[in-house]
Scaffold this motif. Structure first.
Motif, PDB file in Angstrom:
ATOM      1  N   GLY A  45     -13.598 -31.983  26.718  1.00  0.00           N
ATOM      2  CA  GLY A  45     -12.265 -31.568  26.257  1.00  0.00           C
ATOM      3  C   GLY A  45     -11.687 -30.415  27.035  1.00  0.00           C
ATOM      4  N   LEU A  46     -12.298 -30.057  28.173  1.00  0.00           N
ATOM      5  CA  LEU A  46     -11.821 -28.898  28.928  1.00  0.00           C
ATOM      6  C   LEU A  46     -10.493 -29.198  29.638  1.00  0.00           C
ATOM      7  CD1 LEU A  46     -15.152 -27.771  30.667  1.00  0.00           C
ATOM      8  CD2 LEU A  46     -14.098 -26.778  28.621  1.00  0.00           C
ATOM      9  N   ASP A  47      -9.630 -28.177  29.699  1.00  0.00           N
ATOM     10  CA  ASP A  47      -8.438 -28.346  30.522  1.00  0.00           C
ATOM     11  C   ASP A  47      -8.837 -28.218  31.997  1.00  0.00           C
ATOM     12  OD1 ASP A  47      -8.528 -25.590  31.285  1.00  0.00           O
ATOM     13  OD2 ASP A  47      -7.303 -25.022  29.556  1.00  0.00           O
ATOM     14  N   GLU A  48      -7.903 -28.514  32.895  1.00  0.00           N
ATOM     15  CA  GLU A  48      -8.266 -28.567  34.316  1.00  0.00           C
ATOM     16  C   GLU A  48      -8.783 -27.224  34.833  1.00  0.00           C
ATOM     17  OE1 GLU A  48      -6.436 -29.743  38.694  1.00  0.00           O
ATOM     18  OE2 GLU A  48      -5.403 -30.410  36.889  1.00  0.00           O
ATOM     19  N   HIS A  49      -8.173 -26.133  34.374  1.00  0.00           N
ATOM     20  CA  HIS A  49      -8.599 -24.804  34.833  1.00  0.00           C
ATOM     21  C   HIS A  49     -10.040 -24.521  34.414  1.00  0.00           C
ATOM     22  CE1 HIS A  49      -8.495 -20.546  35.816  1.00  0.00           C
ATOM     23  NE2 HIS A  49      -8.919 -20.296  34.596  1.00  0.00           N
ATOM     24  N   ALA A  50     -10.356 -24.781  33.151  1.00  0.00           N
ATOM     25  CA  ALA A  50     -11.712 -24.526  32.652  1.00  0.00           C
ATOM     26  C   ALA A  50     -12.725 -25.464  33.305  1.00  0.00           C
ATOM     27  CB  ALA A  50     -11.746 -24.683  31.133  1.00  0.00           C
ATOM     28  N   PHE A  51     -12.305 -26.705  33.526  1.00  0.00           N
ATOM     29  CA  PHE A  51     -13.185 -27.678  34.188  1.00  0.00           C
ATOM     30  C   PHE A  51     -13.459 -27.247  35.633  1.00  0.00           C
ATOM     31  CE2 PHE A  51     -13.689 -32.320  35.714  1.00  0.00           C
ATOM     32  CZ  PHE A  51     -15.029 -32.335  35.376  1.00  0.00           C
ATOM     33  N   GLN A  52     -12.418 -26.756  36.301  1.00  0.00           N
ATOM     34  CA  GLN A  52     -12.577 -26.257  37.662  1.00  0.00           C
ATOM     35  C   GLN A  52     -13.581 -25.102  37.700  1.00  0.00           C
ATOM     36  OE1 GLN A  52     -10.707 -27.380  40.584  1.00  0.00           O
ATOM     37  NE2 GLN A  52     -12.426 -26.273  41.493  1.00  0.00           N
ATOM     38  N   LYS A  53     -13.445 -24.188  36.762  1.00  0.00           N
ATOM     39  CA  LYS A  53     -14.338 -23.026  36.705  1.00  0.00           C
ATOM     40  C   LYS A  53     -15.784 -23.474  36.475  1.00  0.00           C
ATOM     41  CE  LYS A  53     -14.888 -18.581  34.358  1.00  0.00           C
ATOM     42  NZ  LYS A  53     -14.446 -17.727  33.228  1.00  0.00           N
ATOM     43  N   GLN A  54     -15.934 -24.434  35.576  1.00  0.00           N
ATOM     44  CA  GLN A  54     -17.281 -24.928  35.292  1.00  0.00           C
ATOM     45  C   GLN A  54     -17.874 -25.631  36.515  1.00  0.00           C
ATOM     46  OE1 GLN A  54     -18.024 -28.018  32.203  1.00  0.00           O
ATOM     47  NE2 GLN A  54     -19.068 -26.373  31.118  1.00  0.00           N
ATOM     48  N   VAL A  77     -10.681 -31.481  41.405  1.00  0.00           N
ATOM     49  CA  VAL A  77     -11.738 -30.542  41.020  1.00  0.00           C
ATOM     50  C   VAL A  77     -12.958 -30.740  41.914  1.00  0.00           C
ATOM     51  CG1 VAL A  77     -13.375 -29.946  39.178  1.00  0.00           C
ATOM     52  CG2 VAL A  77     -10.948 -30.261  38.643  1.00  0.00           C
ATOM     53  N   ALA A  78     -13.307 -32.003  42.178  1.00  0.00           N
ATOM     54  CA  ALA A  78     -14.453 -32.304  43.033  1.00  0.00           C
ATOM     55  C   ALA A  78     -14.261 -31.707  44.421  1.00  0.00           C
ATOM     56  CB  ALA A  78     -14.662 -33.812  43.128  1.00  0.00           C
ATOM     57  N   GLY A  79     -13.068 -31.854  44.976  1.00  0.00           N
ATOM     58  CA  GLY A  79     -12.788 -31.341  46.312  1.00  0.00           C
ATOM     59  C   GLY A  79     -12.825 -29.826  46.369  1.00  0.00           C
ATOM     60  N   ARG A  80     -12.185 -29.181  45.407  1.00  0.00           N
ATOM     61  CA  ARG A  80     -12.121 -27.715  45.430  1.00  0.00           C
ATOM     62  C   ARG A  80     -13.488 -27.088  45.171  1.00  0.00           C
ATOM     63  NH1 ARG A  80      -6.718 -28.348  42.606  1.00  0.00           N
ATOM     64  NH2 ARG A  80      -7.884 -28.275  40.647  1.00  0.00           N
TER      65      ARG A  80
END
Length: 217
Positions: A45-54, A77-80
């Motif tokens: 359920g993470l938003d994109e920002h939280a998913f990116q951080k994780q 997210v995978a690329g960054r």
């Protein structure tokens, strides 16, 4: 995601956690337990920002342990995060698009193959693997019989590696191995008690070493 071992290998699915640093610590502990081919990180359920951080916290930990870090669903997210691959949860069309766009730079594989027809459709686009089951499909101690049957059918006739979702009991990994599938995915079986994750990974590897069928060279 190599199948350098001559038997079924373990794939870990990151459990649902919100704190990036805590998730990285838990997964890192599990990886100290022994051989893991890859780790799949779902978004939950993470938003994109939280998913990116994780993802950015987890990917280096996974890679340092010698496993492939696969991000479920979000190629940006995978690329960054400099992940090794992308796990596609959509249909064959979505998988084909990802394969065309990202291979061979990234490992690209897919799930959502609920029957033979859809599995063959996905196989036609030549992904790096097919996933039988759902990332959150470990709802019973044993692996779902349908996924075991699909994995056995696939492994007997197609060279593209199969990952089959196991159950909440670590022993379910052996039933998956006995289908001939190259990989078994475990989530709650490893992470239900995070303090025991490393010892579960170690025990599953020992069981597979002892009892899993061997692949022919």
């Amino acid at each position: 995601m190599s199948t350098t071992h001559n038997r079924c290998r373990l794939v870990l699915i990151v459990p649902e956690m919100t704190e990036a640093e805590e998730t990285a610590r838990v997964v890192g502990d599990a990886l100290r337990g022994g051989d893991v081919a890859s780790v799949i990180l779902p978004q939950y359920g993470l938003d994109e920002h939280a998913f990116q951080k994780q993802a950015e916290a987890l990917v280096p930990v996974i890679q340092e342990a010698g496993a492939a870090a696969l991000i479920a669903g979000d190629s940006r997210v995978a690329g960054r995060a400099k992940a090794d691959g992308l796990h596609v949860t959509g249909n064959a069309e979505a998988l084909a698009e990802a394969v065309e766009k990202f291979t061979p730079k990234l490992i690209v594989g897919g799930g959502n193959a609920a029957d033979r027809h859809h599995a063959l459709e996905m196989g036609e686009v030549r992904p790096d693997y097919i996933f039988f089951g759902k990332l959150e499909g470990d709802i019973k101690p044993e692996a779902h019989p349908k996924n075991l049957a699909l994995g056995e059918w696939w492994a007997s006739m197609v060279e593209i590696p199969a990952i089959v979702m196991g159950g909440t009991d670590p022993d379910s990994a052996l039933a998956v191995a006995e289908t001939g599938a190259e990989f078994v995915a475990l989530r709650l079986a490893v992470f239900a008690d995070v303090s025991q994750a490393a010892s579960v990974v170690s025990a599953v590897n020992a069981m597979l070493d002892e009892k899993a069928p061997r692949f022919e060279d």
